[in-house]
Design an enzyme around this catalytic site. Structure first.
Site, PDB file in Angstrom:
ATOM      1  N   ASP A 111       0.833  -1.202   0.000  1.00  0.00           N
ATOM      2  CA  ASP A 111       0.000   0.000   0.000  1.00  0.00           C
ATOM      3  C   ASP A 111       0.870   1.255   0.000  1.00  0.00           C
ATOM      4  O   ASP A 111       0.583   2.238  -0.696  1.00  0.00           O
ATOM      5  CB  ASP A 111      -0.895   0.025   1.238  1.00  0.00           C
ATOM      6  CG  ASP A 111      -2.242  -0.636   0.997  1.00  0.00           C
ATOM      7  OD1 ASP A 111      -3.000  -0.124   0.175  1.00  0.00           O
ATOM      8  OD2 ASP A 111      -2.530  -1.655   1.646  1.00  0.00           O
ATOM      9  N   GLU A 112       1.920   1.218   0.811  1.00  0.00           N
ATOM     10  CA  GLU A 112       2.782   2.395   0.948  1.00  0.00           C
ATOM     11  C   GLU A 112       3.486   2.712  -0.366  1.00  0.00           C
ATOM     12  O   GLU A 112       3.573   3.874  -0.785  1.00  0.00           O
ATOM     13  CB  GLU A 112       3.784   2.158   2.080  1.00  0.00           C
ATOM     14  CG  GLU A 112       3.108   2.124   3.449  1.00  0.00           C
ATOM     15  CD  GLU A 112       3.919   1.395   4.512  1.00  0.00           C
ATOM     16  OE1 GLU A 112       5.063   1.004   4.216  1.00  0.00           O
ATOM     17  OE2 GLU A 112       3.396   1.220   5.623  1.00  0.00           O
TER      18      GLU A 112
END
Length: 398
Positions: free
Chosen positions: A170-171
């Site tokens: 996600d990051e």
């Protein structure tokens, strides 16, 4: 001083991490991010950390939503969809991370918005992309760590596959969204053309592992995790985490002879360059027997003195006391909706002319509803009627 994205309006339909952290990065650089939430607030507001929230609000939400304005809209209602379309028609950028097909059902897809806003940049973030064999599968960080091979190559040989201790896919996807949104804005500045930009978690997970995938797919060699915890399946000893008398240290790529001399460890000097991979578990056991007898600070100082790449293994409380963290101003205080303060991460990049700034704290759900409707030309009576009908949230505007 004007920030790089001053004057850029973003209609932000995202939730959880992949989208909101991306739009915060853009908001930190001056973009006016209008966070369009479901009535009651997006899910991340209520996501617990260790079974608890931070006085009613998720710390995860607080970490990723500063410098934004919030409006609550019922996108399942005709009136709510029309208001959302008005925001999109007035935006430079639209960002969404619903499952593929949802924005089409809302009438907020790229083609519909482009009819009203021809040069819009429409960023669609998803698990696997807008089409393909996995288009209907759920896209979530742990699932993508697993499918991409990341979990399979992390940990020790006899351990089960081991996920990374943060939502790393996600990051990375959030950073890709922020990066390529600015690339699309730059293209539009040059040509006047908007476009659609698709970012997906699966591709982001593979992009994270460009070195490793290239090695595995092009070399006639089977790579596997080490028994003793060499930190990557394809690297030599001493690369890994070592127990000390009072904690742990990390040692990266380092000549074994240099480490042996610094620690007065002749047994380590007996291994040559070819042994560094083939006998990496032996080497790690030999070195760790020595590191367990030394305290972390002394070990770090000794190895740094001979230019060995070494560092302490910190927990977050250690991080908060780290002088380099303080020097880089990477922990900052913001105001919690309850009026108190909380600590979160700051700005990871410095600009000499246009440094990022906190202009506003994370908003309460619908905090700017009346203000944002007024910018579209709705008056107070309109707002009251829309709130009474449940099209917009009551918000917190005065």
């Amino acid at each position: 001083m004007a920030l790089p994205l001053d004057g850029i309006r973003i209609a932000d339909f995202t939730q959880m991490m992949q989208g909101p952290w991306a739009t915060q990065k853009l908001a930190d650089m001056g973009a006016d991010v209008v966070k369009i939430e479901r009535v009651g607030g997006e899910w991340e507001r209520f996501l617990e950390a260790g079974g608890e929230t931070l006085d009613g609000t998720s710390p995860f939400f607080l970490a990723m939503n500063r410098n934004k304005r919030s409006i609550e809209l019922d996108l399942k209602s005709d009136r709510g969809r029309e208001i959302a379309l008005e925001f999109a028609a007035d935006a430079d950028v639209v960002v969404e991370n619903f499952r593929p097909g949802v924005m089409e059902r809302f009438g907020l897809d790229y083609e519909t918005i482009r009819e009203r806003n021809p040069d819009v940049i429409y960023v669609s973030a998803s698990g696997f992309g807008p089409d393909g064999p996995y288009v209907d599968r759920p896209g979530q960080d742990l699932l993508l760590q697993s499918m991409s091979g990341l979990a399979r190559y992390t940990g020790r040989r006899d351990d089960p596959p081991t996920p990374v201790g943060t939502a790393i896919v996600d990051e990375h996807a959030a950073s890709l969204i922020a990066l390529h949104t600015t690339m699309a804005l730059f293209h539009r500045e040059r040509t006047g053309e908007g476009q659609r930009v698709d970012v997906d978690l699966f591709s982001a997970a593979l992009d994270l592992q460009c070195q490793e995938l290239t090695a595995v797919l092009n070399m006639d060699q089977e790579f596997e995790r080490s028994e003793e915890g060499i930190a990557q399946a394809w690297l030599d000893a001493p690369y890994g985490i070592y127990e000390t008398a009072d904690g742990f240290v990390a040692i990266a790529m380092a000549p074994l002879e240099t480490v042996a001399d610094a620690l007065d460890l002749p047994a380590l000097a007996e291994y040559d360059d070819e042994d560094a991979y083939e006998r990496r578990d032996e080497i790690k056991r030999t070195l760790e027997a020595e590191t367990r007898s030394r305290e972390s600070d002394e070990l770090v100082e000794t190895l740094l003195a001979v230019d060995v790449w070494v560092a302490p293994v910190n927990d977050f409380h250690d991080v908060a006391e780290d002088p380099q963290v303080a020097h880089n101003e990477m922990l900052i205080e913001l105001e919690h909706p309850n009026g108190e303060t909380f600590t979160t991460t700051g700005f990871p990049v410095d600009y000499s002319k246009t440094p990022a700034a906190v202009r506003s704290n994370p908003p309460e759900a619908g905090e700017h509803t009346a203000e944002l409707l007024a910018e579209l030309g709705y008056d107070g009576d309109d707002y009251d009627r829309l709130a009474a009908d449940g099209v917009v949230g009551a918000g917190t505007d005065e």
